[in-house]
Motif scaffolding. Structure first.
Motif, PDB file in Angstrom:
ATOM      1  N   ALA A 130      47.036  35.579  28.440  1.00 33.96           N
ATOM      2  CA  ALA A 130      47.259  34.151  28.215  1.00 33.96           C
ATOM      3  C   ALA A 130      48.117  33.520  29.299  1.00 33.96           C
ATOM      4  O   ALA A 130      47.874  32.383  29.721  1.00 33.96           O
ATOM      5  N   GLU A 131      49.151  34.255  29.765  1.00 39.80           N
ATOM      6  CA  GLU A 131      50.056  33.670  30.760  1.00 39.80           C
ATOM      7  C   GLU A 131      49.507  33.769  32.174  1.00 39.80           C
ATOM      8  O   GLU A 131      50.072  33.226  33.115  1.00 39.80           O
ATOM      9  N   ARG A 132      48.360  34.485  32.354  1.00 36.25           N
ATOM     10  CA  ARG A 132      47.813  34.694  33.695  1.00 36.25           C
ATOM     11  C   ARG A 132      46.395  34.193  33.820  1.00 36.25           C
ATOM     12  O   ARG A 132      45.643  34.644  34.679  1.00 36.25           O
ATOM     13  N   GLN A 133      45.977  33.292  32.986  1.00 37.16           N
ATOM     14  CA  GLN A 133      44.599  32.821  33.011  1.00 37.16           C
ATOM     15  C   GLN A 133      44.246  32.247  34.379  1.00 37.16           C
ATOM     16  O   GLN A 133      44.963  31.411  34.917  1.00 37.16           O
ATOM     17  N   GLY A 134      43.126  32.735  34.918  1.00 36.08           N
ATOM     18  CA  GLY A 134      42.650  32.237  36.203  1.00 36.08           C
ATOM     19  C   GLY A 134      43.262  32.916  37.406  1.00 36.08           C
ATOM     20  O   GLY A 134      42.785  32.747  38.530  1.00 36.08           O
ATOM     21  N   ILE A 135      44.340  33.676  37.215  1.00 33.76           N
ATOM     22  CA  ILE A 135      45.032  34.302  38.338  1.00 33.76           C
ATOM     23  C   ILE A 135      44.310  35.587  38.742  1.00 33.76           C
ATOM     24  O   ILE A 135      44.186  36.524  37.952  1.00 33.76           O
ATOM     25  N   VAL A 136      43.832  35.636  39.985  1.00 29.49           N
ATOM     26  CA  VAL A 136      43.112  36.818  40.472  1.00 29.49           C
ATOM     27  C   VAL A 136      43.911  37.580  41.530  1.00 29.49           C
ATOM     28  O   VAL A 136      43.581  38.708  41.873  1.00 29.49           O
ATOM     29  N   HIS A 137      44.962  36.962  42.059  1.00 24.80           N
ATOM     30  CA  HIS A 137      45.898  37.647  42.959  1.00 24.80           C
ATOM     31  C   HIS A 137      47.187  36.846  42.957  1.00 24.80           C
ATOM     32  O   HIS A 137      47.243  35.725  42.438  1.00 24.80           O
ATOM     33  N   ARG A 138      48.234  37.428  43.517  1.00 25.98           N
ATOM     34  CA  ARG A 138      49.534  36.774  43.449  1.00 25.98           C
ATOM     35  C   ARG A 138      50.235  36.770  44.804  1.00 25.98           C
ATOM     36  O   ARG A 138      49.969  37.622  45.643  1.00 25.98           O
ATOM     37  N   LEU A 139      51.127  35.813  44.964  1.00 23.08           N
ATOM     38  CA  LEU A 139      52.087  35.812  46.063  1.00 23.08           C
ATOM     39  C   LEU A 139      53.477  35.856  45.439  1.00 23.08           C
ATOM     40  O   LEU A 139      53.695  35.312  44.348  1.00 23.08           O
ATOM     41  N   ASP A 140      54.436  36.496  46.112  1.00 21.59           N
ATOM     42  CA  ASP A 140      55.812  36.475  45.632  1.00 21.59           C
ATOM     43  C   ASP A 140      56.271  35.025  45.495  1.00 21.59           C
ATOM     44  O   ASP A 140      55.795  34.131  46.216  1.00 21.59           O
ATOM     45  N   ALA A 141      57.243  34.800  44.618  1.00 19.73           N
ATOM     46  CA  ALA A 141      57.740  33.433  44.395  1.00 19.73           C
ATOM     47  C   ALA A 141      58.204  32.776  45.693  1.00 19.73           C
ATOM     48  O   ALA A 141      57.994  31.580  45.901  1.00 19.73           O
ATOM     49  N   ASN A 142      58.816  33.553  46.585  1.00 22.37           N
ATOM     50  CA  ASN A 142      59.328  32.983  47.830  1.00 22.37           C
ATOM     51  C   ASN A 142      58.450  33.271  49.039  1.00 22.37           C
ATOM     52  O   ASN A 142      58.888  33.127  50.176  1.00 22.37           O
ATOM     53  N   THR A 143      57.210  33.677  48.784  1.00 24.59           N
ATOM     54  CA  THR A 143      56.217  33.767  49.858  1.00 24.59           C
ATOM     55  C   THR A 143      55.277  32.580  49.702  1.00 24.59           C
ATOM     56  O   THR A 143      54.753  32.332  48.617  1.00 24.59           O
ATOM     57  N   THR A 144      55.098  31.839  50.780  1.00 28.04           N
ATOM     58  CA  THR A 144      54.296  30.620  50.746  1.00 28.04           C
ATOM     59  C   THR A 144      52.878  30.896  51.233  1.00 28.04           C
ATOM     60  O   THR A 144      52.586  31.943  51.796  1.00 28.04           O
ATOM     61  N   GLY A 145      51.997  29.900  51.021  1.00 29.75           N
ATOM     62  CA  GLY A 145      50.683  29.985  51.633  1.00 29.75           C
ATOM     63  C   GLY A 145      49.501  29.871  50.698  1.00 29.75           C
ATOM     64  O   GLY A 145      49.625  29.443  49.545  1.00 29.75           O
ATOM     65  N   ALA A 146      48.339  30.275  51.216  1.00 30.85           N
ATOM     66  CA  ALA A 146      47.061  30.081  50.539  1.00 30.85           C
ATOM     67  C   ALA A 146      46.871  31.066  49.387  1.00 30.85           C
ATOM     68  O   ALA A 146      47.063  32.269  49.546  1.00 30.85           O
ATOM     69  N   MET A 147      46.465  30.527  48.245  1.00 32.80           N
ATOM     70  CA  MET A 147      46.243  31.350  47.055  1.00 32.80           C
ATOM     71  C   MET A 147      45.098  30.735  46.256  1.00 32.80           C
ATOM     72  O   MET A 147      45.073  29.524  46.032  1.00 32.80           O
ATOM     73  N   VAL A 148      44.140  31.574  45.834  1.00 34.32           N
ATOM     74  CA  VAL A 148      42.988  31.064  45.091  1.00 34.32           C
ATOM     75  C   VAL A 148      43.161  31.342  43.601  1.00 34.32           C
ATOM     76  O   VAL A 148      43.674  32.388  43.204  1.00 34.32           O
TER      77      VAL A 148
END
Length: 310
Positions: A130-148
């Motif tokens: 439920a808390e990760r719906q749609g999330i297929v990969h992650r970036l650290d909170a303090n790593t910026t950039g492109a995420m799908v």
């Protein structure tokens, strides 16, 4: 569901502290093992013991493991600074800013990518926890950039598979301390939680397979700008592998970066940016690619490094 386990202490743990023995037996962090002991959930030969007590081979451990706390639901509210690089009916590619987690986790009270998308009225896939719906990969909170993020159920299934099968091209730029030798190479070293249990990860024998390819884009007097391609996507992978090579990301104090250099560059986090992401579109099958420019703090730090010695 509560898990209860009873087993003898193996010969190889003779003389170990109880908290260290539990960590090795069950894969806990040392701090998690200490919490269980303090709560009275660990018996040694039928008696409550202290975390510093030494265990002996053949002694009986009786361990009660409570269920982990549930992650909170995402808070649906817009996230300042999070922009959209691309969007259609199946996917949304975000430019994730600093200080934003991919999804809610226990102990995280800050903004999340998923909450930011929901806060702008966007629909995301309902697959996954439920808390990760749609999330297929992650970036650290303090790593910026492109995420799908997946919007459709089909996109979620196909993108999860693509990340698992390593067919996604994930590119990062990292400013690391010193000069790489060789200038181009591959780090193939397993990663798991650091034995200290302090939240860090480390290269650990028997850890999870982790492969990082790097290439030096430019070498400066005190640091090097690297192009990095990940085969695997372990937590803190680039940060751990660069630290293991004695070239931590600039500003990454958690993994041994020089605080003096970090202060001079104005960095309050690791210089690491997910600069591009490419994959087969889950609906069309077309190879698509997205890129993210350096945010202001990283661009400024790079400018300072480049000016050194001029």
């Amino acid at each position: 569901m509560t898990d209860r386990r009873t087993l003898p202490v193996p010969d190889g743990l003779e003389g170990e502290r109880l908290d260290a023995a539990l960590a090795r037996l069950f894969g806990f962090s040392r701090s998690r093992a200490a919490e269980l002991i303090a709560e009275g959930d660990v018996l040694l030969d039928g008696s409550v013991a202290a975390k510093s007590d030494r265990v002996h081979a053949g002694a009986w451990l009786d361990v009660t493991i409570p269920p982990p706390p549930a992650a909170p639901a995402p808070v649906a509210e817009p996230v300042p600074g999070m922009s959209i690089l691309y969007e259609d009916d199946d996917i949304v590619v975000v430019d994730k800013p600093i200080g934003v987690a991919a999804h809610p986790t226990v102990g995280w009270t800050g903004p999340t990518v998923i909450g930011g998308l929901l806060g702008t009225g966007r629909r995301v896939s309902t697959s996954g926890a439920a808390e990760r719906q749609g999330i297929v990969h992650r970036l650290d909170a303090n790593t910026t950039g492109a995420m799908v993020v997946a919007k459709s159920e089909r996109a979620y299934t196909l993108l999860k598979r693509a990340f698992k099968e390593r067919t996604v091209d994930k590119r990062y730029h990292a400013l690391v301390q010193g000069h790489m030798d060789p200038l181009r190479g591959t780090v193939d070293a397993p990663i798991d939680r650091h034995p200290s249990g302090d939240g860090r990860f480390a290269v650990v024998a028997g850890g999870r397979d982790s492969v990082t390819h790097y290439d030096t884009l430019e070498a400066f007097r005190s640091a090097s700008l690297l192009d990095i391609k990940l085969e695997t996507g372990r937590t803190h992978q680039i940060r751990v592998h660069m630290s293991a090579l004695r070239h931590p990301c600039a500003g990454d104090l958690l993994y041994g970066a020089d605080p003096t250099l970090a202060a001079r560059l104005g960095l309050t986090r690791q210089w690491l940016h997910a600069v591009s992401l490419a994959f087969e579109h889950p609906a069309t099958g077309e190879w698509v690619s997205f890129s993210s420019p350096y945010p202001d703090d990283l661009a400024k730090a790079l400018e300072i490094v480049a000016d050194d010695g001029r």
